[in-house]
Design an enzyme around this catalytic site. Structure first.
Site, PDB file in Angstrom:
ATOM      1  N   HIS A 124      -8.477   4.410 -12.042  1.00  0.00           N
ATOM      2  CA  HIS A 124      -7.468   5.213 -11.355  1.00  0.00           C
ATOM      3  C   HIS A 124      -6.869   6.164 -12.401  1.00  0.00           C
ATOM      4  O   HIS A 124      -6.794   5.815 -13.573  1.00  0.00           O
ATOM      5  CB  HIS A 124      -6.403   4.237 -10.840  1.00  0.00           C
ATOM      6  N   ASP A 201      -5.644  -3.555 -15.164  1.00  0.00           N
ATOM      7  CA  ASP A 201      -4.944  -2.908 -14.066  1.00  0.00           C
ATOM      8  C   ASP A 201      -5.257  -3.744 -12.820  1.00  0.00           C
ATOM      9  O   ASP A 201      -6.373  -3.716 -12.302  1.00  0.00           O
ATOM     10  CB  ASP A 201      -5.456  -1.467 -13.930  1.00  0.00           C
ATOM     11  N   GLN A 204      -5.068  -3.508  -7.503  1.00  0.00           N
ATOM     12  CA  GLN A 204      -5.860  -3.827  -6.305  1.00  0.00           C
ATOM     13  C   GLN A 204      -6.364  -5.268  -6.333  1.00  0.00           C
ATOM     14  O   GLN A 204      -7.252  -5.627  -5.562  1.00  0.00           O
ATOM     15  CB  GLN A 204      -7.068  -2.893  -6.180  1.00  0.00           C
ATOM     16  N   LYS A 227       1.860  -2.763  -3.147  1.00  0.00           N
ATOM     17  CA  LYS A 227       0.503  -3.017  -2.669  1.00  0.00           C
ATOM     18  C   LYS A 227       0.278  -4.497  -2.378  1.00  0.00           C
ATOM     19  O   LYS A 227      -0.819  -4.900  -2.009  1.00  0.00           O
ATOM     20  CB  LYS A 227      -0.518  -2.518  -3.690  1.00  0.00           C
TER      21      LYS A 227
HETATM   22  C1  LIG Z   1      -2.334   2.285  -6.838  1.00  0.00           C
HETATM   23  C2  LIG Z   1      -3.031   2.065  -8.108  1.00  0.00           C
HETATM   24  C3  LIG Z   1      -2.430   2.400  -9.331  1.00  0.00           C
HETATM   25  C4  LIG Z   1      -1.082   3.048  -9.412  1.00  0.00           C
HETATM   26  O1  LIG Z   1      -0.104   2.265  -8.813  1.00  0.00           O
HETATM   27  P1  LIG Z   1       1.356   2.861  -8.561  1.00  0.00           P
HETATM   28  O2  LIG Z   1       1.993   1.847  -7.685  1.00  0.00           O
HETATM   29  O3  LIG Z   1       1.159   4.188  -7.881  1.00  0.00           O
HETATM   30  O4  LIG Z   1       2.013   3.004  -9.881  1.00  0.00           O
HETATM   31  C5  LIG Z   1      -3.131   2.142 -10.479  1.00  0.00           C
HETATM   32  N1  LIG Z   1      -4.343   1.580 -10.444  1.00  0.00           N
HETATM   33  C6  LIG Z   1      -4.952   1.238  -9.299  1.00  0.00           C
HETATM   34  C7  LIG Z   1      -6.297   0.589  -9.337  1.00  0.00           C
HETATM   35  C8  LIG Z   1      -4.311   1.479  -8.093  1.00  0.00           C
HETATM   36  O5  LIG Z   1      -4.917   1.162  -6.947  1.00  0.00           O
END
Ligand SMILES: *Cc1c(COP(=O)(O)O)cnc(C)c1O
Length: 407
Positions: A124, A201, A204, A227
């Site tokens: 991302h 990260d 997801q 999320k």
């Molecule tokens: C949504 C997302 C982000 C960023 O998240 P924010 O809530 O916008 O800071 C980073 N990495 C992945 C894989 C994402 O799906």
């Protein structure tokens, strides 16, 4: 499925009762943000009705109960990801904030000219740009693990990229654009053979897979509340104590200090050292309610249900003439990205919206992924625990209808 009562789950999410464009809402944009259960919504209202007050400062009653609730939430996150210590959990605004914090503070302490940072081809933008900015500032180099046409990382190349110059590896656990689940345990093990720390990260991942930071032995973990059925404006940075202690603070301000004079300021201990200023208090507190909700249903159950739904959706969508799935790894989670020959993804999105179906179209903040597949974007349906096979059927009907209209 045992104990997985989909009707009850759906009833917990008030927004799922509403209509969009005269049709019942079918929400398949969960990769962008999930809907919130009443438990979370009610907790937000109750925070402002019953305990609103600033935290970590007041001696008065309300400040004490809101501080306690905020710290209860921190411990809830600690147990959710099985961190060793609660002070290894930094409350941030979200994944983007968490990654920028590490790039900035770890970067200040450990990255120098000529050093290298390893990311992957499926990141991302939030896990690309902060490292690019750091590389520019320090004269360091960004190295990218390539992926194949299925959207699977090339671990052999990764092994070759790791060197004495590598200072950190920062990788997504699950790709938001492709759905690929990366072999993160192996990635971490290989980095640790060279004493290189790894940031995952998990934006997801946390809402779909059980994560145990000690078992993974991961050094940093970043994710967002919004999320995982929680509020926006709150996220988490988990960091191993040894790294967090070795890093300078991120921002300066209230809460992160011990003592301030005009000559010299001393910094607070973990975790407050990294939490300057008044945070998004109600979101921090109500993240605990989102975790409670997930844990009541159970990530094992959620994963089993979502996997079944993902398989069903993939099989059914394959009926659409001219469809091409982008991201066909054998290890996937809850994301189906696709293009259709001769049809623009945006137009499909608009027609689906008329039918009350919310999907995302475009590059999904992962432009390099689109470049590799030589496309400008995809249609992405991303699933959550409250989606159903009937909704998938409506999606398939809608996509077929869109193709007939657009071709
Ligand atoms: C949504 C997302 C982000 C960023 O998240 P924010 O809530 O916008 O800071 C980073 N990495 C992945 C894989 C994402 O799906």
């Amino acid at each position: 499925m045992k104990n997985f009562d989909i009707d009850k789950i759906r009833a917990d999410f008030p927004i799922l009762k509403r209509q969009v464009n005269g049709k019942p809402l079918i929400y398949l944009d969960n990769g962008a943000t999930t809907q919130k259960p009443s438990k979370v919504i009610d907790a937000i209202v109750s925070y402002y009705s019953d305990m609103n007050s600033n935290i970590h400062r007041g001696v008065h009653y309300l400040s004490q109960i809101s501080t306690d609730a905020f710290e209860v939430a921190r411990r809830k996150v600690q147990s959710f990801i099985n961190a060793s210590h609660e002070y290894e959990v930094i409350i941030t605004n979200g994944t983007t904030h968490s990654i920028n914090l590490v790039a900035s503070c770890y970067g200040k302490a450990f990255v120098h000219a000529g050093d290298e940072i390893v990311i992957s081809a499926m990141e991302h933008h939030s896990n690309i740009v902060p490292w690019q900015m750091l590389c520019e500032e320090k004269g360091a180099k960004l190295k990218v693990i390539p992926m194949d046409e299925q959207g699977v990382l090339d671990i052999e190349v990764y092994k070759e990229l790791l060197s004495d110059r590598t200072k950190i590896v920062s990788i997504t656990y699950v790709s938001n654009a492709l759905g690929t689940i990366n072999p993160v345990k192996e990635i971490i093990r290989l980095a640790h053979e060279r004493n290189v720390p790894v940031l995952l990260d998990a934006a997801q991942a946390v809402q779909h897979l059980k994560i145990d930071v000690q078992e993974l032995d991961v050094d940093f973990l970043a994710f967002s509340g919004h999320k995982m059925y929680g509020p926006t404006g709150v996220g988490v940075l988990y960091g191993k104590e040894k790294w967090l202690n070795a890093m300078p603070p991120y921002q300066g301000g209230g809460d992160m200090i011990k003592e301030v004079t005009f000559e010299k300021t001393t910094y607070n201990e973990l975790p407050l050292k990294f939490e300057a200023g008044t945070p998004n208090i109600e979101a921090g507190i109500c993240l605990a309610n989102a975790i409670d909700y997930i844990e009541e249903i159970g990530l094992d159950q959620i994963k089993a249900y979502e996997d079944e739904l993902l398989n069903y959706a993939t099989t059914r969508l394959a009926e659409v003439e001219g469809i091409k799935f982008i991201g066909t790894s054998g290890q996937k989670s809850s994301v189906i990205s696709f293009v259709i020959e001769g049809v623009h993804p945006y137009d499909v999105g608009v027609i689906l919206d008329k039918l009350g179906i919310a999907v995302r179209t475009g590059h999904h903040c992962a432009q390099p992924v689109m470049d590799q597949f030589r496309i400008s974007g995809t249609v992405r349906a991303s699933l959550a625990m409250y989606n159903t096979k009937e909704e998938v059927d409506s999606l398939v009907d809608g996509v077929k209808r869109a193709v007939n209209m657009l071709k």
